[in-house]
Motif scaffolding. Structure first.
Motif, mmCIF file in Angstrom:
data_model
loop_
_atom_site.group_PDB
_atom_site.id
_atom_site.type_symbol
_atom_site.label_atom_id
_atom_site.label_comp_id
_atom_site.label_asym_id
_atom_site.label_seq_id
_atom_site.Cartn_x
_atom_site.Cartn_y
_atom_site.Cartn_z
ATOM 1 N N ILE A 20 79.003 42.450 76.702
ATOM 2 C CA ILE A 20 79.862 43.293 77.225
ATOM 3 C C ILE A 20 79.838 44.455 76.587
ATOM 4 C CG2 ILE A 20 82.153 43.718 78.373
ATOM 5 C CD1 ILE A 20 80.336 41.304 79.676
ATOM 6 N N GLN A 38 88.366 44.168 78.927
ATOM 7 C CA GLN A 38 87.105 43.772 79.053
ATOM 8 C C GLN A 38 86.999 42.625 77.928
ATOM 9 O OE1 GLN A 38 84.316 47.295 80.101
ATOM 10 N NE2 GLN A 38 86.207 48.285 79.199
ATOM 11 N N ALA A 45 78.724 40.010 84.653
ATOM 12 C CA ALA A 45 78.636 39.282 83.267
ATOM 13 C C ALA A 45 78.325 37.893 83.237
ATOM 14 C CB ALA A 45 80.108 39.433 82.537
ATOM 15 N N LEU A 59 82.878 43.805 87.137
ATOM 16 C CA LEU A 59 82.402 43.662 85.736
ATOM 17 C C LEU A 59 82.054 42.069 85.155
ATOM 18 C CD1 LEU A 59 81.660 44.336 82.758
ATOM 19 C CD2 LEU A 59 84.094 44.648 82.344
ATOM 20 N N ALA A 117 88.953 51.717 85.079
ATOM 21 C CA ALA A 117 89.089 50.200 84.784
ATOM 22 C C ALA A 117 90.034 49.685 85.605
ATOM 23 C CB ALA A 117 89.149 50.003 83.426
ATOM 24 N N ILE A 166 81.990 49.072 75.086
ATOM 25 C CA ILE A 166 83.352 49.237 75.231
ATOM 26 C C ILE A 166 84.002 49.697 73.916
ATOM 27 C CG2 ILE A 166 83.378 47.715 77.091
ATOM 28 C CD1 ILE A 166 84.577 45.436 75.411
ATOM 29 N N ILE A 180 87.269 39.497 79.587
ATOM 30 C CA ILE A 180 86.235 39.096 80.448
ATOM 31 C C ILE A 180 85.016 38.686 79.459
ATOM 32 C CG2 ILE A 180 84.390 40.052 81.996
ATOM 33 C CD1 ILE A 180 86.603 41.916 83.163
ATOM 34 N N GLY A 183 79.339 47.136 80.985
ATOM 35 C CA GLY A 183 80.697 47.435 80.513
ATOM 36 C C GLY A 183 81.132 48.876 81.082
ATOM 37 N N PRO A 189 81.998 52.865 86.328
ATOM 38 C CA PRO A 189 81.945 51.490 86.812
ATOM 39 C C PRO A 189 80.933 51.272 88.217
ATOM 40 C CG PRO A 189 84.179 52.020 86.089
ATOM 41 C CD PRO A 189 83.422 53.094 86.137
ATOM 42 N N ALA A 225 92.268 49.296 79.079
ATOM 43 C CA ALA A 225 90.668 48.877 79.389
ATOM 44 C C ALA A 225 89.951 48.037 78.528
ATOM 45 C CB ALA A 225 90.023 50.069 79.818
ATOM 46 N N LEU A 281 87.087 45.642 87.268
ATOM 47 C CA LEU A 281 86.942 44.758 86.283
ATOM 48 C C LEU A 281 86.360 43.542 87.018
ATOM 49 C CD1 LEU A 281 90.349 45.265 84.498
ATOM 50 C CD2 LEU A 281 88.176 45.711 83.594
ATOM 51 N N ILE A 334 80.418 41.407 72.507
ATOM 52 C CA ILE A 334 80.859 42.832 72.992
ATOM 53 C C ILE A 334 80.121 43.839 71.988
ATOM 54 C CG2 ILE A 334 82.937 41.991 73.890
ATOM 55 C CD1 ILE A 334 84.351 43.252 71.189
#
Length: 290
Positions: free
Chosen positions: A94, A119, A86, A82, A74, A97, A122, A65, A41, A115, A79, A130
């Motif tokens: 994203i 995500q 984003a 992230l 995470a 993941i 998000i 991600g 991260p 996690a 987060l 994703i």
């Protein structure tokens, strides 16, 4: 017709990235999706930095991600970062993941799942697709098999997607698709595109080839996963975006179409999924000419 490499880790090239990008453009790879997982991260922003610094040849977009191997990191701070990244216009997705039950040192499944769900939430808030990483313990070491037992990463992944993602109607990519025809079917039903990497060219990859043939033409993409998974005839070497042409050629032969048609199809598919990339591509060309 130019190609798009839908998955490359450009931040892994520290000494010769500009040369790598020049070779890609010369090979006909005019757009690349740089995957922003970094080494965890704390460095997932690097792909975005590369995208912003790009001169436009090739055009570079980015994702952000937290990889499932880093799922234990995470936390709330990661987060929140992230979610901030984003929102960047150059961030189109994203990822990657998902779930990885292959390495014994990976976090326990509940941690990975937590996690992954966070995500997806998000991504839903950002309204961005994703990019999925899924690796099972089927071919893993004995220690990994013992750790994960009967847990099936594909089954767990598809269940979580059905519960937390498919209702959003946003979709995404099954990166480096390496599953069966049945797993491909279920992924497609869940709204995903299938992206094929260098392992499609390997002689023992028949199940991947079967899925590549069975997939509808409007849901296929090609990628390198560079610097990993170099295709034949470069297997064992460091991979780079220029080599996606070999995977594309293999996919075209399998599907009985020309390389030019395959390039046109996968380019159209990429822009359909990531609608902002067409607008950004036009803007980038306009800025460069002014």
């Amino acid at each position: 017709m130019p190609l798009i490499d839908s998955h490359a880790h450009l931040d892994f090239y520290t000494d010769d990235r500009e040369d790598v990008l020049r070779r890609a453009y010369a090979a006909g790879v005019h757009s690349i999706l740089a995957i922003g997982i970094g080494e965890g991260p704390d460095t997932m922003h690097r792909a975005l930095e590369i995208a912003h610094a790009s001169s436009g040849e090739p055009r570079i977009f980015a994702s952000v991600g937290i990889h499932p191997q880093e799922a234990a990191k995470a936390n709330g701070k990661a987060l929140a970062r992230l979610a901030e990244l984003a929102a960047d216009p150059k961030c189109v997705a994203i990822g990657e993941i998902g779930l990885d039950y292959y390495h014994v040192e990976n976090p326990e499944p509940p941690i990975q799942k937590q996690a992954f769900i966070a995500q997806m939430e998000i991504a839903a808030a950002a309204k961005k697709p994703i990019i999925i990483h899924c690796r099972t313990s089927e071919l893993a070491t004995a220690q990994a098999k013992e750790k994960y037992g009967e847990a099936d990463a594909w089954e767990d992944l598809l269940t979580l997607i059905a519960d937390h993602w498919s209702p959003q109607g946003i979709g995404g990519i099954m990166h480096c698709f390496s599953g069966s025809v049945e797993q491909a079917r279920r992924s497609l039903e869940a709204g995903f595109y299938l992206s094929f990497a260098g392992n499609l060219t390997y002689s023992k990859a028949q199940s991947i080839r079967d899925a590549a043939v069975a997939a509808p033409s409007d849901r296929i993409l090609v990628e390198t996963d560079a610097p990993f998974l170099a295709p034949i005839p470069h297997r064992g070497q460091r991979n780079e975006p220029a080599l996606v042409v070999h995977t594309a050629e293999t996919l075209a032969v399998l599907r009985g179409i020309s390389s030019q048609e395959l390039a046109a199809i996968t380019t159209e598919n990429f822009h359909r999924l990531f609608r902002s990339t067409e607008d950004q591509s036009t803007t980038d060309r306009r800025d460069k000419s002014s």
